[in-house]
Design a protein around this motif. Sequence first.
Motif, PDB file in Angstrom:
ATOM      1  N   LEU A  14      51.276  -8.775 -20.772  1.00 50.90           N
ATOM      2  CA  LEU A  14      51.028  -8.941 -19.343  1.00 50.90           C
ATOM      3  C   LEU A  14      50.457 -10.321 -19.060  1.00 50.90           C
ATOM      4  O   LEU A  14      50.840 -10.987 -18.094  1.00 50.90           O
ATOM      5  CB  LEU A  14      50.061  -7.852 -18.858  1.00 50.90           C
ATOM      6  N   TYR A  15      49.543 -10.766 -19.898  1.00 45.89           N
ATOM      7  CA  TYR A  15      48.936 -12.089 -19.739  1.00 45.89           C
ATOM      8  C   TYR A  15      49.985 -13.190 -19.888  1.00 45.89           C
ATOM      9  O   TYR A  15      50.052 -14.131 -19.090  1.00 45.89           O
ATOM     10  CB  TYR A  15      47.814 -12.264 -20.778  1.00 45.89           C
ATOM     11  N   GLU A  16      50.811 -13.040 -20.942  1.00 45.05           N
ATOM     12  CA  GLU A  16      51.779 -14.098 -21.246  1.00 45.05           C
ATOM     13  C   GLU A  16      52.840 -14.238 -20.165  1.00 45.05           C
ATOM     14  O   GLU A  16      53.273 -15.344 -19.834  1.00 45.05           O
ATOM     15  CB  GLU A  16      52.453 -13.825 -22.590  1.00 45.05           C
ATOM     16  N   HIS A  17      53.299 -13.120 -19.613  1.00 43.75           N
ATOM     17  CA  HIS A  17      54.449 -13.156 -18.697  1.00 43.75           C
ATOM     18  C   HIS A  17      54.069 -12.780 -17.266  1.00 43.75           C
ATOM     19  O   HIS A  17      54.924 -12.324 -16.495  1.00 43.75           O
ATOM     20  CB  HIS A  17      55.548 -12.224 -19.215  1.00 43.75           C
ATOM     21  N   ALA A  18      52.827 -12.983 -16.917  1.00 45.34           N
ATOM     22  CA  ALA A  18      52.386 -12.715 -15.543  1.00 45.34           C
ATOM     23  C   ALA A  18      53.125 -13.646 -14.566  1.00 45.34           C
ATOM     24  O   ALA A  18      53.582 -14.722 -14.947  1.00 45.34           O
ATOM     25  CB  ALA A  18      50.879 -12.929 -15.440  1.00 45.34           C
ATOM     26  N   PRO A  19      53.238 -13.259 -13.302  1.00 48.01           N
ATOM     27  CA  PRO A  19      53.922 -14.115 -12.320  1.00 48.01           C
ATOM     28  C   PRO A  19      53.145 -15.374 -11.959  1.00 48.01           C
ATOM     29  O   PRO A  19      53.640 -16.211 -11.211  1.00 48.01           O
ATOM     30  CB  PRO A  19      54.069 -13.192 -11.099  1.00 48.01           C
ATOM     31  N   CYS A  20      51.940 -15.505 -12.461  1.00 52.52           N
ATOM     32  CA  CYS A  20      51.148 -16.712 -12.213  1.00 52.52           C
ATOM     33  C   CYS A  20      50.774 -17.338 -13.557  1.00 52.52           C
ATOM     34  O   CYS A  20      50.823 -16.693 -14.606  1.00 52.52           O
ATOM     35  CB  CYS A  20      49.885 -16.390 -11.420  1.00 52.52           C
ATOM     36  N   GLY A  21      50.397 -18.624 -13.501  1.00 52.24           N
ATOM     37  CA  GLY A  21      50.006 -19.309 -14.726  1.00 52.24           C
ATOM     38  C   GLY A  21      48.526 -19.113 -15.017  1.00 52.24           C
ATOM     39  O   GLY A  21      47.709 -19.045 -14.098  1.00 52.24           O
ATOM     40  N   TYR A  22      48.194 -18.993 -16.332  1.00 53.58           N
ATOM     41  CA  TYR A  22      46.787 -18.887 -16.747  1.00 53.58           C
ATOM     42  C   TYR A  22      46.499 -19.982 -17.757  1.00 53.58           C
ATOM     43  O   TYR A  22      47.284 -20.214 -18.671  1.00 53.58           O
ATOM     44  CB  TYR A  22      46.510 -17.540 -17.415  1.00 53.58           C
ATOM     45  N   ILE A  23      45.357 -20.652 -17.577  1.00 51.46           N
ATOM     46  CA  ILE A  23      44.870 -21.554 -18.622  1.00 51.46           C
ATOM     47  C   ILE A  23      43.361 -21.372 -18.730  1.00 51.46           C
ATOM     48  O   ILE A  23      42.688 -21.029 -17.753  1.00 51.46           O
ATOM     49  CB  ILE A  23      45.199 -23.042 -18.336  1.00 51.46           C
ATOM     50  N   SER A  24      42.861 -21.587 -19.934  1.00 53.31           N
ATOM     51  CA  SER A  24      41.410 -21.576 -20.157  1.00 53.31           C
ATOM     52  C   SER A  24      41.030 -22.913 -20.760  1.00 53.31           C
ATOM     53  O   SER A  24      41.754 -23.456 -21.610  1.00 53.31           O
ATOM     54  CB  SER A  24      41.027 -20.438 -21.125  1.00 53.31           C
ATOM     55  N   THR A  25      39.917 -23.470 -20.279  1.00 55.20           N
ATOM     56  CA  THR A  25      39.477 -24.793 -20.741  1.00 55.20           C
ATOM     57  C   THR A  25      37.998 -24.751 -21.094  1.00 55.20           C
ATOM     58  O   THR A  25      37.241 -23.927 -20.572  1.00 55.20           O
ATOM     59  CB  THR A  25      39.694 -25.861 -19.643  1.00 55.20           C
ATOM     60  N   ARG A  26      37.613 -25.652 -21.998  1.00 53.94           N
ATOM     61  CA  ARG A  26      36.193 -25.829 -22.295  1.00 53.94           C
ATOM     62  C   ARG A  26      35.524 -26.513 -21.097  1.00 53.94           C
ATOM     63  O   ARG A  26      36.222 -27.057 -20.230  1.00 53.94           O
ATOM     64  CB  ARG A  26      36.019 -26.686 -23.537  1.00 53.94           C
ATOM     65  N   PRO A  27      34.178 -26.516 -21.009  1.00 45.73           N
ATOM     66  CA  PRO A  27      33.518 -27.187 -19.894  1.00 45.73           C
ATOM     67  C   PRO A  27      33.916 -28.643 -19.721  1.00 45.73           C
ATOM     68  O   PRO A  27      33.857 -29.178 -18.614  1.00 45.73           O
ATOM     69  CB  PRO A  27      32.033 -27.048 -20.245  1.00 45.73           C
ATOM     70  N   GLN A  45      55.204 -27.580 -24.726  1.00 45.95           N
ATOM     71  CA  GLN A  45      55.039 -26.671 -25.858  1.00 45.95           C
ATOM     72  C   GLN A  45      53.551 -26.338 -25.980  1.00 45.95           C
ATOM     73  O   GLN A  45      52.692 -27.156 -25.674  1.00 45.95           O
ATOM     74  CB  GLN A  45      55.555 -27.308 -27.152  1.00 45.95           C
ATOM     75  N   ARG A  46      53.281 -25.139 -26.494  1.00 49.17           N
ATOM     76  CA  ARG A  46      51.888 -24.700 -26.589  1.00 49.17           C
ATOM     77  C   ARG A  46      51.055 -25.656 -27.434  1.00 49.17           C
ATOM     78  O   ARG A  46      49.918 -25.996 -27.084  1.00 49.17           O
ATOM     79  CB  ARG A  46      51.837 -23.276 -27.143  1.00 49.17           C
ATOM     80  N   GLU A  47      51.649 -26.085 -28.554  1.00 48.60           N
ATOM     81  CA  GLU A  47      50.889 -26.951 -29.462  1.00 48.60           C
ATOM     82  C   GLU A  47      50.626 -28.341 -28.860  1.00 48.60           C
ATOM     83  O   GLU A  47      49.757 -29.070 -29.323  1.00 48.60           O
ATOM     84  CB  GLU A  47      51.605 -27.095 -30.799  1.00 48.60           C
ATOM     85  N   GLU A  48      51.420 -28.739 -27.844  1.00 45.77           N
ATOM     86  CA  GLU A  48      51.165 -30.018 -27.182  1.00 45.77           C
ATOM     87  C   GLU A  48      49.871 -29.988 -26.364  1.00 45.77           C
ATOM     88  O   GLU A  48      49.245 -31.026 -26.123  1.00 45.77           O
ATOM     89  CB  GLU A  48      52.312 -30.379 -26.223  1.00 45.77           C
ATOM     90  N   LEU A  49      49.499 -28.775 -25.932  1.00 48.91           N
ATOM     91  CA  LEU A  49      48.382 -28.657 -24.994  1.00 48.91           C
ATOM     92  C   LEU A  49      47.089 -28.209 -25.659  1.00 48.91           C
ATOM     93  O   LEU A  49      46.023 -28.785 -25.411  1.00 48.91           O
ATOM     94  CB  LEU A  49      48.744 -27.673 -23.864  1.00 48.91           C
ATOM     95  N   LEU A  50      47.174 -27.159 -26.489  1.00 47.01           N
ATOM     96  CA  LEU A  50      45.947 -26.555 -27.021  1.00 47.01           C
ATOM     97  C   LEU A  50      45.192 -27.547 -27.895  1.00 47.01           C
ATOM     98  O   LEU A  50      45.717 -28.078 -28.879  1.00 47.01           O
ATOM     99  CB  LEU A  50      46.285 -25.303 -27.814  1.00 47.01           C
ATOM    100  N   GLY A  51      43.964 -27.810 -27.513  1.00 46.82           N
ATOM    101  CA  GLY A  51      43.098 -28.715 -28.252  1.00 46.82           C
ATOM    102  C   GLY A  51      43.506 -30.161 -28.190  1.00 46.82           C
ATOM    103  O   GLY A  51      42.894 -31.012 -28.865  1.00 46.82           O
ATOM    104  N   ARG A  52      44.551 -30.501 -27.393  1.00 46.86           N
ATOM    105  CA  ARG A  52      45.049 -31.883 -27.329  1.00 46.86           C
ATOM    106  C   ARG A  52      44.938 -32.493 -25.909  1.00 46.86           C
ATOM    107  O   ARG A  52      44.783 -33.697 -25.781  1.00 46.86           O
ATOM    108  CB  ARG A  52      46.512 -31.951 -27.777  1.00 46.86           C
ATOM    109  N   LYS A  53      45.081 -31.670 -24.893  1.00 48.82           N
ATOM    110  CA  LYS A  53      45.106 -32.189 -23.509  1.00 48.82           C
ATOM    111  C   LYS A  53      43.947 -31.588 -22.698  1.00 48.82           C
ATOM    112  O   LYS A  53      43.581 -30.424 -22.888  1.00 48.82           O
ATOM    113  CB  LYS A  53      46.427 -31.817 -22.805  1.00 48.82           C
ATOM    114  N   ARG A  54      43.410 -32.404 -21.830  1.00 43.99           N
ATOM    115  CA  ARG A  54      42.473 -31.899 -20.834  1.00 43.99           C
ATOM    116  C   ARG A  54      43.242 -31.598 -19.548  1.00 43.99           C
ATOM    117  O   ARG A  54      44.254 -32.237 -19.252  1.00 43.99           O
ATOM    118  CB  ARG A  54      41.360 -32.914 -20.585  1.00 43.99           C
ATOM    119  N   PHE A  55      42.722 -30.643 -18.786  1.00 44.78           N
ATOM    120  CA  PHE A  55      43.476 -30.168 -17.611  1.00 44.78           C
ATOM    121  C   PHE A  55      43.794 -31.307 -16.636  1.00 44.78           C
ATOM    122  O   PHE A  55      44.908 -31.401 -16.124  1.00 44.78           O
ATOM    123  CB  PHE A  55      42.691 -29.052 -16.902  1.00 44.78           C
TER     124      PHE A  55
END
Length: 658
Positions: A14-27, A45-55
């Motif tokens: 449900l989280y992955e394919h919800a009709p809206c986008g979800y992201i979680s970020t550190r402070p 790609q997921r690996e492009e973002l996680l731990g690599r990009k700030r929102f």
Amino acid sequence: MLPEELLEESAEELYEHAPCGYISTRPDGLIIKVNQTFLSWTGYQREELLGRKRFYELLTMAGRIYHETHYAPLLQMQGFVRELSLELVCADRRTIPILLNSVQKKDADGTPLYHRTTLFNATERKRYERELLLERRKAEQLAQSKATLLATISHEIRNPLNALTAATRLLGMTALSEKQEKYLRILVTSSGSLLDLVNDILDWSKIEAGKLSLEQRPFDPRELLRGVVNGMAARAEEKKLLLRAELDERLPASLVGDPVKLGQILTNLTGNALTFTERGSVTLTVAVRAQHAGECSVEFRVSDTGIGIAPDRVAAIFEEYTQASYDIGMRYGGTGLGLAISRKLLELHGSKMSVESEVGKGSCFSFELRLKSGENVPTERPRSTLPEQALRGLRVLLAEDSEVNTYVLTHWFERWGIAFDTVQNGRLAVEQVRKGGYDLVLMDLHMPELNGYEAARTIRQLPDERLHQLPIIAISASAQLSQQGRVRTAGFTDFIGKPFDTDVLFRMMALHTSRELPEPPERPAQEPAREPLEPLASSTAPALDFSLARLEQRAAGDPQVLAALARLTLHELEQARPALRSALAAGAPDKLEHLCQELAGTIRMLDAAALAATLRRAKGLLASDKRAPARVQAVTSAVDWEMETLIEALAGIANQDF
């Protein structure tokens, strides 16, 4: 029950394919979790973002600035952000509009752990907003086109209508056979009906544009009703109908309201009743329903013995351009706007129309107004007749491109003993004025080569000082609501619309050329003592000291001319009032002197001795070295009081709309 593993899998899906986008970020904004919906939108790609990009790195440049100045501070201060509109930059450099909601998650000690953000793809919403904006612009353009079309049609109708009514009046002054007089009556009736139709359409356009508002001034209700009945008497006599008015004896001698619009409502209802009644009578009844604390509830009823209205058509007759039925519209004619206009005017009063009707037996239209009782209305001086020789010897230039209108007007000029020249466009008008010798210019606003606005502006800019004071009267058949301001700005002295009453034109020309007008009745040698004024809050308030006698003398007893002159004077005072305040507050003696010189003519015309004395004190104060703030404030209040007194007096008579 489902196994715990399946529940967890279902929640994750449900989280992955919800009709809206979800992201979680550190402070600090670093992305630590993202769902598949967000990845599908943006192409990352997921690996492009996680731990690599700030929102904020995924936002446009404007979005990054907004993130730093609004989003991040808001999230830190209140712990959440709702409905922020930003744009995401996708992997392929496309942009996606989003609506963003963020919440800050903290531990038991209140230390921020991470931010959870929900994003909605606003592409469709933005498209819808753009479509709405486009439709709004189209609607505004359509409204503007409608107003322009209305003005153009009005101009095209009013030009020949002006010639028709003026020529009809000239024809009535010649010797006619009995058959010709009958034809003339038909001509008068038909031209009157055409003018009513044009006025109905223009009234409706003003209502749609929101340009109508109610005045509040004392009026004599009996005089108003007498005018309505007398105005309709000829139509009633022609159809051999009994037209009568029944008035409640308790009706006050004076009420406070808008007599012009009330008269229009009653005229519309009475005119409709006469139109749809073949035999019998039309009765206008005015009854007092209640009186309390200086207010009076008055019911107005117009009843007839006419054709009546079917019950299922009662609501429809108040719709614009609608008659009770197609057959009635074909038989009786009309625009179908009279009742719609009356309903709108009643809405301005906070009232509504009631209808009782029976087919074949007649109808009754009624409404109730709650009006304040006013002081006794002073009786107006009877309108005096202006002798035709008053304009004899006047030299006039007529600038008019319509040959028919020129022909009719020049015949009136000949009758009045006026020497005149005619030109067909504004360029020739300027050339003729340069030659000099004219006492007045009558100029159409819409002419080829150089229109009236440009011609008047050019004349006022000529070096000859005399031309700066030359009376130039604008004549136009246009109905644009903003025209009056343009006419004044262009340098015209006054304005008269087509079709115009030749008596009104005659008096306007006499007024602006200072021709001899009949003197008002002389005052008795000893005037009766005035009633003492009510004591004012401040003992330093200046005394009331002015007279409208000169104004009335110039108007020669004509209410329309008096209203036009009062309106011009009122406009001058309203413009000067804030300028006087500003000059006194700034301690500017030169500016005050200039303003006093500009007002000198108006002060003389109104015999405003109190205002003149107060301005002299003000000039003396600014010329001295002792400008205590209290003295400046006192003299400013005195000047303002005198200006307000004059403005209120003029506003009471400036009720005509030119």
